[in-house]
Scaffold this motif. Structure first.
Motif, PDB file in Angstrom:
ATOM      1  N   LEU A  37       0.843  -1.189   0.000  1.00 19.42           N
ATOM      2  CA  LEU A  37       0.000   0.000   0.000  1.00 19.42           C
ATOM      3  C   LEU A  37       0.883   1.245   0.000  1.00 19.42           C
ATOM      4  N   TRP A  38       0.385   2.321  -0.583  1.00 16.19           N
ATOM      5  CA  TRP A  38       1.140   3.578  -0.680  1.00 16.19           C
ATOM      6  C   TRP A  38       0.351   4.686  -0.001  1.00 16.19           C
ATOM      7  N   LYS A  39       1.018   5.460   0.839  1.00 15.67           N
ATOM      8  CA  LYS A  39       0.445   6.673   1.432  1.00 15.67           C
ATOM      9  C   LYS A  39       1.261   7.839   0.883  1.00 15.67           C
ATOM     10  N   ASP A  40       0.851   8.315  -0.287  1.00  9.60           N
ATOM     11  CA  ASP A  40       1.603   9.383  -0.947  1.00  9.60           C
ATOM     12  C   ASP A  40       0.699  10.289  -1.776  1.00  9.60           C
ATOM     13  N   GLU A  41      -0.515  10.482  -1.267  1.00 10.25           N
ATOM     14  CA  GLU A  41      -1.500  11.329  -1.948  1.00 10.25           C
ATOM     15  C   GLU A  41      -1.695  10.901  -3.400  1.00 10.25           C
ATOM     16  N   ASP A  42      -1.889   9.591  -3.592  1.00 14.30           N
ATOM     17  CA  ASP A  42      -2.131   9.017  -4.917  1.00 14.30           C
ATOM     18  C   ASP A  42      -0.998   9.347  -5.899  1.00 14.30           C
ATOM     19  N   ASN A  43       0.223   9.256  -5.389  1.00 12.60           N
ATOM     20  CA  ASN A  43       1.445   9.499  -6.183  1.00 12.60           C
ATOM     21  C   ASN A  43       1.480  10.916  -6.774  1.00 12.60           C
ATOM     22  N   LYS A  44       1.015  11.874  -6.000  1.00 15.63           N
ATOM     23  CA  LYS A  44       0.942  13.279  -6.434  1.00 15.63           C
ATOM     24  C   LYS A  44       2.278  13.812  -6.956  1.00 15.63           C
ATOM     25  N   TYR A  45       3.386  13.412  -6.355  1.00 16.37           N
ATOM     26  CA  TYR A  45       4.696  13.941  -6.735  1.00 16.37           C
ATOM     27  C   TYR A  45       5.477  13.002  -7.650  1.00 16.37           C
ATOM     28  N   GLN A  46       4.800  11.974  -8.157  1.00 21.39           N
ATOM     29  CA  GLN A  46       5.418  11.027  -9.092  1.00 21.39           C
ATOM     30  C   GLN A  46       6.707  10.422  -8.512  1.00 21.39           C
ATOM     31  N   THR A  47       6.649   9.972  -7.275  1.00 21.02           N
ATOM     32  CA  THR A  47       7.819   9.426  -6.594  1.00 21.02           C
ATOM     33  C   THR A  47       7.841   7.905  -6.517  1.00 21.02           C
ATOM     34  N   ASN A 118       4.055   1.925   2.471  1.00 22.62           N
ATOM     35  CA  ASN A 118       5.081   2.948   2.294  1.00 22.62           C
ATOM     36  C   ASN A 118       4.436   4.315   2.431  1.00 22.62           C
ATOM     37  N   THR A 119       5.055   5.169   3.240  1.00 24.75           N
ATOM     38  CA  THR A 119       4.567   6.517   3.471  1.00 24.75           C
ATOM     39  C   THR A 119       5.590   7.500   2.934  1.00 24.75           C
ATOM     40  N   LEU A 120       5.127   8.453   2.150  1.00 25.52           N
ATOM     41  CA  LEU A 120       5.999   9.465   1.562  1.00 25.52           C
ATOM     42  C   LEU A 120       6.619  10.299   2.665  1.00 25.52           C
ATOM     43  N   THR A 121       7.937  10.502   2.596  1.00 27.76           N
ATOM     44  CA  THR A 121       8.635  11.282   3.612  1.00 27.76           C
ATOM     45  C   THR A 121       9.131  12.611   3.089  1.00 27.76           C
ATOM     46  N   LYS A 122       9.276  12.757   1.790  1.00 28.96           N
ATOM     47  CA  LYS A 122       9.781  14.004   1.219  1.00 28.96           C
ATOM     48  C   LYS A 122       8.950  14.404   0.025  1.00 28.96           C
ATOM     49  N   PHE A 133       8.165  16.426   4.813  1.00 22.44           N
ATOM     50  CA  PHE A 133       6.764  16.452   4.399  1.00 22.44           C
ATOM     51  C   PHE A 133       5.932  15.537   5.267  1.00 22.44           C
ATOM     52  N   LEU A 134       4.777  16.027   5.707  1.00 21.93           N
ATOM     53  CA  LEU A 134       3.825  15.203   6.442  1.00 21.93           C
ATOM     54  C   LEU A 134       2.703  14.835   5.483  1.00 21.93           C
ATOM     55  N   PRO A 135       2.554  13.549   5.119  1.00 22.41           N
ATOM     56  CA  PRO A 135       1.530  13.136   4.153  1.00 22.41           C
ATOM     57  C   PRO A 135       0.129  13.562   4.578  1.00 22.41           C
ATOM     58  N   ASN A 136      -0.702  13.818   3.588  1.00 17.89           N
ATOM     59  CA  ASN A 136      -2.115  14.157   3.747  1.00 17.89           C
ATOM     60  C   ASN A 136      -2.364  15.512   4.408  1.00 17.89           C
ATOM     61  N   THR A 137      -1.306  16.238   4.795  1.00 18.68           N
ATOM     62  CA  THR A 137      -1.527  17.551   5.393  1.00 18.68           C
ATOM     63  C   THR A 137      -0.925  18.640   4.529  1.00 18.68           C
ATOM     64  N   GLY A 138       0.121  18.314   3.783  1.00 20.06           N
ATOM     65  CA  GLY A 138       0.788  19.312   2.962  1.00 20.06           C
ATOM     66  C   GLY A 138       1.621  20.268   3.786  1.00 20.06           C
TER      67      GLY A 138
END
Length: 181
Positions: A37-47, A118-122, A133-138
């Motif tokens: 599973l990915w927690k990265d705002e639906d791959n918003k930053y293409q990471t 996996n949670t996006l960290t940057k 970066f804090l996911p889901n808060t911006g």
């Protein structure tokens, strides 16, 4: 005398046809299935990478028993499965299987059972320097403990003030003793 076959056992009838002995055959297999599973705002930053590597460990070994590269399926789901794994050791103790993931840049990984999250960290927007970066808060998170770069805001003003005050005190003491002599 004849016995019907029993799964995972070898049956043997003695010569006088009065005793049947069943011996367990340690050939039971199991499988481990999981998902990513990915927690990265639906791959918003293409990471997200194109694939990840999942490692399977047996009984807390330091070396993986098997590895598997995992890609998303047509529905975008990241699923994996390790098959034909021995269920028991030679003393009939059930093996304990655990999973790990080879680290993915810009993400922290957490394994719960057979689910890897996996949670996006940057935040890595094109042309911008990565920021905490804090996911889901911006919102921006706390800076790591390190010295600030030139032009960077100091987020430890008390420590800086204490160091400055110490320097002034030592200078004053040095001047005092120098004039006294």
């Amino acid at each position: 005398m004849k016995e019907q076959k029993v799964s995972h056992y070898d049956g043997k009838v003695n010569e006088s046809n009065t005793l049947i002995t069943n011996t367990y055959r340690n050939d039971e297999l199991t499988k481990i299935s999981g998902q990513k599973l990915w927690k990265d705002e639906d791959n918003k930053y293409q990471t997200r990478p194109d694939l990840i590597t999942v490692e399977l460990y047996q009984n807390d070994s330091k070396v993986p028993l098997k590895t598997q590269q995992v890609k998303p399926n047509k529905a975008g789901e990241w699923q994996f499965e390790f098959e034909d794994l021995p269920k028991y050791d030679s003393e009939l103790n059930e093996f304990k299987y655990t999973l790990k993931e080879v680290s993915v840049k810009n993400y922290t990984s957490k394994v719960e059972g057979t689910t890897i999250t996996n949670t996006l960290t940057k935040e890595t927007e094109p042309g911008k320097k990565p920021k905490p970066f804090l996911p889901n808060t911006g919102s921006l998170g706390k800076r790591p403990n390190r010295l600030p770069k030139t032009g960077e805001v100091n987020d430890q003003p008390f420590l800086t003030a204490l160091m400055g005050l110490s320097l002034i005190t030592f200078a004053g003491v040095g001047i005092f003793f120098r004039r006294k002599n």
